[in-house]
Design a protein around this motif. Structure first.
Motif, short mmCIF file in Angstrom:
data_model
loop_
_atom_site.label_atom_id
_atom_site.label_comp_id
_atom_site.label_asym_id
_atom_site.label_seq_id
_atom_site.Cartn_x
_atom_site.Cartn_y
_atom_site.Cartn_z
N TYR A 174 0.87 -1.18 0.00
CA TYR A 174 0.00 0.00 0.00
C TYR A 174 0.90 1.22 0.00
O TYR A 174 1.75 1.37 0.90
N ARG A 175 0.74 2.07 -1.01
CA ARG A 175 1.62 3.21 -1.17
C ARG A 175 0.84 4.52 -1.10
O ARG A 175 -0.35 4.58 -1.38
N SER A 176 1.55 5.58 -0.75
CA SER A 176 0.96 6.91 -0.68
C SER A 176 0.82 7.49 -2.09
O SER A 176 1.28 6.89 -3.08
N GLN A 185 -0.10 -5.48 3.10
CA GLN A 185 -1.21 -6.35 3.48
C GLN A 185 -0.90 -7.77 3.01
O GLN A 185 -0.52 -7.98 1.86
N SER A 209 -0.98 0.31 11.03
CA SER A 209 -1.30 0.67 9.64
C SER A 209 -2.47 1.64 9.59
O SER A 209 -3.41 1.55 10.38
N CYS A 211 -3.94 2.31 6.38
CA CYS A 211 -4.28 2.19 4.97
C CYS A 211 -5.78 2.01 4.78
O CYS A 211 -6.40 1.20 5.44
N PHE A 214 -6.13 1.14 -1.77
CA PHE A 214 -5.04 0.47 -2.47
C PHE A 214 -4.82 1.12 -3.83
O PHE A 214 -5.77 1.38 -4.57
N ASN A 215 -3.55 1.37 -4.17
CA ASN A 215 -3.12 1.97 -5.44
C ASN A 215 -3.42 3.47 -5.52
O ASN A 215 -3.86 3.98 -6.56
N VAL A 234 -8.79 -5.94 -3.44
CA VAL A 234 -7.55 -5.70 -4.17
C VAL A 234 -7.46 -6.57 -5.41
O VAL A 234 -7.03 -6.10 -6.47
#
Length: 313
Positions: A174-176, A185, A209, A211, A214-215, A234
């Motif tokens: 999981y990215r910013s 995850q 976390s 988050c 996702f994406n 996901v």
């Protein structure tokens, strides 16, 4: 040793009453989860079974003793003493027990350790079978996202003393918005029956976390008016990306913050919700916040976008 009758009494205490004495605010059988940095109530209580379960981080237990053991990091005996009973603590100690306790600060996520785990993505045989044979996911999508996997249990922190990722699992980064790793995850690759028999959650996040989407980096690639597809899971998001669509996964609308919603406002949003009650509920929740989102009906017999994608391949 604690008398068995005393233990039975402790186990019969209301799980929600004990949660409130631990400092949690319980509303409609839900509370902020103390085991990860929760901003929307994701810890659920089942009063009939006197149990608790967080569907975000996977924390769960079968009664008030388990809840105290996990929240206070106590042994079984010490948790029983904390809970207290007329047979083993004094009235003064009981008065202390009745006072609500302040929740502990959330455990910080160990990002350097997670970055090391994800530095060299690799796919096990089980992961390749799941992604490419079962789900028909594009290899280029998997590579671009840096998806990895493991067939051995891995610690979620560098000290090897806390939570562990179950195996075999996919490891999903999981990215910013700017591409920095925020968390990982684990998606268990065994069957639902295996997970249930072993008492394993199908999805795991490390403690700490935050988050919810996702994406996120896809938002920086969108042109004005370009379609953005939202999915519940996901793997459905991966199917949409394999289809050539720009997509994000939002497992729960109730977990979205105002900042998350602001990122989606004004976008050309599309969604084909799962053909079940949770999928319809997720779309309705998103529609209330994002009224311009466009709904697409899945073909008859398809329960989710992943099956729709497989029909086309």
């Amino acid at each position: 040793m604690i008398d068995k009758n005393a233990i039975d009494k402790l186990r019969s205490l209301s799980i929600e009453d004990v949660a409130q004495r631990l400092g949690m605010k319980v509303v409609r059988h839900k509370a902020l989860c103390p085991f990860h940095n929760d901003t929307h109530a994701s810890l659920s209580f089942h009063t009939g079974r006197n149990s608790f379960h967080c569907f975000v981080c996977g924390a769960k237990g079968k009664g008030p003793i388990d809840l105290v053991m996990q929240c206070e990091k106590l042994s079984f005996v010490d948790a029983c003493r904390w809970l207290a009973d007329d047979n083993n603590i004094s009235t003064i100690e009981r008065q202390e027990w009745l006072k609500p306790k302040q929740p502990r600060p959330a455990q910080p996520i160990d990002l350097p350790h997670l970055e090391e785990i994800m530095a060299r993505p690799m796919l096990t045989a089980a992961a390749r079978h799941f992604l490419f044979d079962e789900r028909r996911i594009s290899a280029s999508v998997v590579s671009r996202l840096g998806i990895s996997s493991t067939d051995i249990s891995l610690p979620t922190t560098g000290n090897f003393r806390g939570q562990w990722f179950n195996a075999p699992s996919l490891l999903l980064p999981y990215r910013s918005l700017d591409g920095r790793l925020m968390s990982v995850q684990a998606r268990y690759l065994g069957s639902r029956d295996e997970a249930k028999a072993k008492g394993l959650p199908r999805f795991q996040f490390p403690a700490g976390s935050r988050c919810r989407v996702f994406n996120l980096p896809v938002l920086s690639t969108l042109q004005d008016g370009e379609e953005l597809w939202l999915s519940e899971g996901v793997t459905d998001c991966l199917a949409l990306m394999s289809w050539g669509k720009k997509a994000m996964a939002i497992p729960s609308a109730t977990l979205l913050t105002d900042d998350d919603l602001a990122l989606l406002q004004g976008r050309n949003l599309h969604m084909a919700p799962d053909n079940d009650e949770p999928g319809q509920r997720l779309f309705d929740q998103l529609k209330r916040h994002l009224p311009d989102i466009k709904r697409h009906q899945l073909p008859e017999g398809c329960k989710d976008v992943g099956e729709w994608w497989k029909l086309k391949n």
